[in-house]
Design a protein around this motif. Sequence first.
Motif, PDB file in Angstrom:
ATOM      1  N   SER A   1      -2.550   7.500   1.968  1.00 54.81           N
ATOM      2  CA  SER A   1      -1.967   7.099   0.684  1.00 54.81           C
ATOM      3  C   SER A   1      -2.838   6.144  -0.130  1.00 54.81           C
ATOM      4  CB  SER A   1      -0.592   6.471   0.910  1.00 54.81           C
ATOM      5  OG  SER A   1      -0.727   5.238   1.572  1.00 54.81           O
ATOM      6  N   ILE A   2      -3.988   5.702   0.399  1.00 58.97           N
ATOM      7  CA  ILE A   2      -4.801   4.775  -0.394  1.00 58.97           C
ATOM      8  C   ILE A   2      -5.795   5.533  -1.268  1.00 58.97           C
ATOM      9  CG2 ILE A   2      -4.655   2.651   0.966  1.00 58.97           C
ATOM     10  CD1 ILE A   2      -7.290   3.519   2.333  1.00 58.97           C
ATOM     11  N   PRO A   3      -5.852   5.167  -2.566  1.00 59.92           N
ATOM     12  CA  PRO A   3      -6.882   5.782  -3.395  1.00 59.92           C
ATOM     13  C   PRO A   3      -8.236   5.235  -2.954  1.00 59.92           C
ATOM     14  CG  PRO A   3      -5.648   4.145  -4.663  1.00 59.92           C
ATOM     15  CD  PRO A   3      -5.054   4.182  -3.296  1.00 59.92           C
ATOM     16  N   THR A   4      -9.246   6.085  -2.879  1.00 56.59           N
ATOM     17  CA  THR A   4     -10.556   5.581  -2.472  1.00 56.59           C
ATOM     18  C   THR A   4     -11.521   5.743  -3.626  1.00 56.59           C
ATOM     19  OG1 THR A   4     -11.421   7.669  -1.694  1.00 56.59           O
ATOM     20  CG2 THR A   4     -10.152   6.357  -0.117  1.00 56.59           C
ATOM     21  N   ILE A   5     -12.678   5.149  -3.436  1.00 57.42           N
ATOM     22  CA  ILE A   5     -13.692   5.204  -4.472  1.00 57.42           C
ATOM     23  C   ILE A   5     -14.429   6.545  -4.425  1.00 57.42           C
ATOM     24  CG2 ILE A   5     -15.614   4.136  -3.228  1.00 57.42           C
ATOM     25  CD1 ILE A   5     -15.700   2.161  -5.699  1.00 57.42           C
ATOM     26  N   HIS A   6     -14.084   7.378  -3.438  1.00 54.26           N
ATOM     27  CA  HIS A   6     -14.742   8.679  -3.313  1.00 54.26           C
ATOM     28  C   HIS A   6     -13.833   9.873  -3.574  1.00 54.26           C
ATOM     29  CE1 HIS A   6     -18.164   6.673  -1.509  1.00 54.26           C
ATOM     30  NE2 HIS A   6     -17.323   6.018  -0.745  1.00 54.26           N
ATOM     31  N   GLY A   7     -12.517   9.691  -3.504  1.00 56.43           N
ATOM     32  CA  GLY A   7     -11.608  10.839  -3.494  1.00 56.43           C
ATOM     33  C   GLY A   7     -11.485  11.541  -4.831  1.00 56.43           C
ATOM     34  N   GLU A   8     -10.546  12.503  -4.896  1.00 58.39           N
ATOM     35  CA  GLU A   8     -10.216  13.210  -6.126  1.00 58.39           C
ATOM     36  C   GLU A   8      -9.597  12.227  -7.116  1.00 58.39           C
ATOM     37  OE1 GLU A   8      -9.816  16.814  -7.076  1.00 58.39           O
ATOM     38  OE2 GLU A   8     -11.603  16.711  -5.821  1.00 58.39           O
ATOM     39  N   THR A   9      -9.852  12.442  -8.414  1.00 53.11           N
ATOM     40  CA  THR A   9      -9.204  11.559  -9.380  1.00 53.11           C
ATOM     41  C   THR A   9      -8.069  12.295 -10.074  1.00 53.11           C
ATOM     42  OG1 THR A   9     -10.665  12.187 -11.159  1.00 53.11           O
ATOM     43  CG2 THR A   9     -11.354  10.325  -9.809  1.00 53.11           C
ATOM     44  N   ARG A  10      -7.142  11.537 -10.597  1.00 51.29           N
ATOM     45  CA  ARG A  10      -6.013  12.020 -11.382  1.00 51.29           C
ATOM     46  C   ARG A  10      -5.236  13.153 -10.727  1.00 51.29           C
ATOM     47  NH1 ARG A  10      -5.259   9.994 -16.090  1.00 51.29           N
ATOM     48  NH2 ARG A  10      -4.351  11.833 -17.019  1.00 51.29           N
ATOM     49  N   THR A  11      -5.150  13.141  -9.405  1.00 55.36           N
ATOM     50  CA  THR A  11      -4.293  14.085  -8.693  1.00 55.36           C
ATOM     51  C   THR A  11      -3.267  13.251  -7.941  1.00 55.36           C
ATOM     52  OG1 THR A  11      -5.841  13.982  -6.865  1.00 55.36           O
ATOM     53  CG2 THR A  11      -6.059  15.866  -8.327  1.00 55.36           C
ATOM     54  N   PRO A  12      -2.081  13.808  -7.687  1.00 55.78           N
ATOM     55  CA  PRO A  12      -1.081  13.012  -6.966  1.00 55.78           C
ATOM     56  C   PRO A  12      -1.589  12.632  -5.575  1.00 55.78           C
ATOM     57  CG  PRO A  12      -0.081  14.974  -7.914  1.00 55.78           C
ATOM     58  CD  PRO A  12      -1.564  15.117  -8.086  1.00 55.78           C
ATOM     59  N   LEU A  13      -1.332  11.399  -5.197  1.00 58.74           N
ATOM     60  CA  LEU A  13      -1.713  10.940  -3.856  1.00 58.74           C
ATOM     61  C   LEU A  13      -0.596  11.307  -2.884  1.00 58.74           C
ATOM     62  CD1 LEU A  13      -2.781   7.309  -4.744  1.00 58.74           C
ATOM     63  CD2 LEU A  13      -4.269   8.953  -3.645  1.00 58.74           C
TER      64      LEU A  13
ATOM     65  N   ASN B   1       1.490   7.838  -8.732  1.00 62.75           N
ATOM     66  CA  ASN B   1       1.885   9.230  -8.968  1.00 62.75           C
ATOM     67  C   ASN B   1       2.885   9.330 -10.113  1.00 62.75           C
ATOM     68  OD1 ASN B   1       0.256   9.988  -6.891  1.00 62.75           O
ATOM     69  ND2 ASN B   1       1.885  10.543  -5.477  1.00 62.75           N
TER      70      ASN B   1
ATOM     71  N   VAL C   1       0.818  -1.217   0.000  1.00 59.36           N
ATOM     72  CA  VAL C   1       0.000   0.000   0.000  1.00 59.36           C
ATOM     73  C   VAL C   1       0.853   1.270   0.000  1.00 59.36           C
ATOM     74  CG1 VAL C   1      -1.880   1.173   1.163  1.00 59.36           C
ATOM     75  CG2 VAL C   1      -1.699  -1.282   1.333  1.00 59.36           C
TER      76      VAL C   1
ATOM     77  N   LEU D   1       1.140   9.012 -13.448  1.00 60.09           N
ATOM     78  CA  LEU D   1       0.426  10.247 -13.793  1.00 60.09           C
ATOM     79  C   LEU D   1       1.389  11.324 -14.267  1.00 60.09           C
ATOM     80  CD1 LEU D   1      -2.165  10.541 -10.867  1.00 60.09           C
ATOM     81  CD2 LEU D   1      -2.705  10.290 -13.286  1.00 60.09           C
TER      82      LEU D   1
ATOM     83  N   SER E   1     -10.846   1.326  -7.000  1.00 61.66           N
ATOM     84  CA  SER E   1     -10.353   2.591  -6.467  1.00 61.66           C
ATOM     85  C   SER E   1      -9.130   3.060  -7.252  1.00 61.66           C
ATOM     86  CB  SER E   1      -9.957   2.449  -4.996  1.00 61.66           C
ATOM     87  OG  SER E   1     -10.904   1.713  -4.302  1.00 61.66           O
TER      88      SER E   1
ATOM     89  N   ALA F   1     -20.972   5.543  -6.320  1.00 57.31           N
ATOM     90  CA  ALA F   1     -20.093   5.497  -5.145  1.00 57.31           C
ATOM     91  C   ALA F   1     -20.109   6.846  -4.431  1.00 57.31           C
ATOM     92  CB  ALA F   1     -18.689   5.162  -5.582  1.00 57.31           C
TER      93      ALA F   1
ATOM     94  N   ALA G   1       1.049   4.080  -3.998  1.00 60.10           N
ATOM     95  CA  ALA G   1       0.764   5.483  -4.285  1.00 60.10           C
ATOM     96  C   ALA G   1       1.921   6.128  -5.041  1.00 60.10           C
ATOM     97  CB  ALA G   1       0.488   6.238  -2.980  1.00 60.10           C
TER      98      ALA G   1
ATOM     99  N   ARG H   1     -10.228   4.131 -10.772  1.00 62.51           N
ATOM    100  CA  ARG H   1     -10.906   5.418 -10.702  1.00 62.51           C
ATOM    101  C   ARG H   1      -9.890   6.533 -10.550  1.00 62.51           C
ATOM    102  NH1 ARG H   1     -12.809   8.638  -6.528  1.00 62.51           N
ATOM    103  NH2 ARG H   1     -14.416  10.017  -7.237  1.00 62.51           N
ATOM    104  N   HIS H   2      -8.847   6.274  -9.757  1.00 61.50           N
ATOM    105  CA  HIS H   2      -7.869   7.322  -9.487  1.00 61.50           C
ATOM    106  C   HIS H   2      -7.097   7.730 -10.727  1.00 61.50           C
ATOM    107  CE1 HIS H   2      -5.374   9.814  -6.978  1.00 61.50           C
ATOM    108  NE2 HIS H   2      -4.345   9.411  -7.705  1.00 61.50           N
TER     109      HIS H   2
END
Lengths: 335, 341
Positions: free
Chosen positions: B272-284, A202, A194, A205, A223, A335, A198, A226-227
């Motif tokens: 640091s975990i991407p979630t199903i609700h957060g911002e997309t395509r931004t650095p974590l 990053n 985990v 991207l 998740s 979601a 990240a 989606r990110h």
Amino acid sequence: MTEAPLIEVRGLRKFFPIVKGFLQRTTGNVRAVDGVDFTLNEGETLGLVGESGCGKTTASRCILRAIDPTAGQILYRTKGGETVDLAPMPQRELARYRAEIQMVFQDPFGSLNPRMTLLDNVGEPLLVNGMKSRRDRADRVADLLKLVGLRPEFMHRFPHAFSGGQRQRIGIARALATEPRLVVADEPVSALDVSVQAQVLNLLLELQQRLRLTYLFVAHDLSVVRHISDRVAVMYVGQIVELAPTNALFSRPLHPYTAALMRAVPVPDPRVNPADGVLRGEVPSPANPPTGCYFHPRCPFAQPRCAVEAPALREIAPGHHARCHFAGDLALAGA
Amino acid sequence: MPTDPPLLQVKDLRVTFGMDEGTIRAVDGTSFDVHPGEVVGIVGESGCGKSVTMKAILQLVERPGRLASGEILFRDRQGTQTDLAKLDPRGPQMRALRGAEIALIPQEPMAAFSPVHTVGAQIIEAIQLHATQEGRRVSKAEARETVIGLFRDVGISMPEQRVDAYSWQLSGGLRQRAMIAMALSCKPRLLIADEPTTAIDVTTQAQVLALLRDLRAKYNTAIIFITHDLGVIAQMTSYVVVMYLGRVMEQGPVDQIFHAPAHPYTRALLRSIPTIHGETRTPLPVISGSLPHPFNRPTGCPFHPRCPEAMPGCATATPKLLPVAERQSAACFLHHQEAEP
């Protein structure tokens, strides 16, 4: 987008024959990819998501021609602006485009040669593509390692000296060696811890913005998909059941399977109660899919019509496609 | 908040692996309690010692691994506590506990079932064996009926036929259900689930998690849930132990861990975990660096080289795990000044 797409996939099919007995007679087909259509525009990320056996990996390998498709077209817009079909192309001719479409693998431990230094691992695609001078390759590899956030001095070391996250960076450096336009990434972060995942997301991207890369991002983790994605295609038993811009898909899913998939993801917040309405049953075998809509035996909204008539992938809202007779009429939570 | 006396108490557990290259401290002073009917989550990344802790409880640590010190106190049905760490791993007492009182759901159900025996035969064997140990006799036919009942409980359709299936004839989800049926076959009071859903798909995972929740409510079985998935931890557990490189960084009630984490590692992990609700395509937000190799263990606090809040003292002394709130403790000098001796 006014330009033609970088890749346009039309009616892609890959059947694996099931052979039985001494005479190796074909008794059936595993319909791993069963009529997939999508486009990929330059500079965007398309996420391909689904459960194991849905055909997402087979579809991505067909685009690389690591697997030869059974049917369909893979229309690729070359640097010169002409459109070629990669699907029926003989290997010799294909070699010309190999450098432009590269791959990042899932397993950073299995995908690097343990007996070659980073210089040889990352430099091999350069050698194959005609960079004969070792010094030139070393210069290029140094630049590539810097690009992915590793120190150039590392190039004389062997893969075993690196952690999982670092190895995935090396795998990305190798994929970028030939200056590709399209990178197919198959579960690139699912083998990582985990805290390291990240960093690699990053990096992907950042590289996309700097190098104007196009990604086909294959993964099972909603998740993560989606990110990273601009648009997402959800696959089920060899077919795309929904394809939409990321935000539209997650805020307003139109296919019951997409909604169920989202509901099944455990929310990392103990104050959110576990979602009700767990999907029943199992993913059917692509060798023997159900009649009609492939999802109907598990669908909570199934009607008699669903068992007999296979729905087509329809555009319900601009850019939002769903393969369901009742898409848009059902009250599905996002979601 | 549980009021019953704890079912299991792990106190300052240490497991070492003597390798040619040196000694690895896989578990380096872990303590936690499990109360009857409680679900305790152990969360951490690879090499944090979560699986070795589980193996130590069952006395299944293989050579060159060794239980160096610590106590594993298990309370039996009569209320007496036994230190499992002192029992012979191959002795009759430990063998009577394993499977009967403490059962395991392993990560890979494919590898856990024998491919040459039917799943039913393997579960029947366990039921008969433990009955004999308790001085009862259970006939094969009775045991078979029990297995069919268990299969029905865990949601396996056509249980009468599936009893006679081989593990390789079952799908991933069914195999994991059969494994859960096997673990429950002797009505254990403690179930250890080691990444039980990591190898299966998300819709099947949702089914298995729902099943475990129901079974816990029905049998009041305590569960130790080992996973790296923070979503599963949030949805399944009531108490959480966060481990890093063999040490407990923080432990506390699940709501505290997610909404008031005290340790910088827990905080960084959650961010640091991407979630199903957060911002997309931004650095974590990331945790810098990578997990250290077990031979290159940092001195002092194991997390200090990657910690955004590291202070000069963190590299030289190891912070103790001390209470910071109700039922919540953290091993960090941000909260106290006490170091390990």
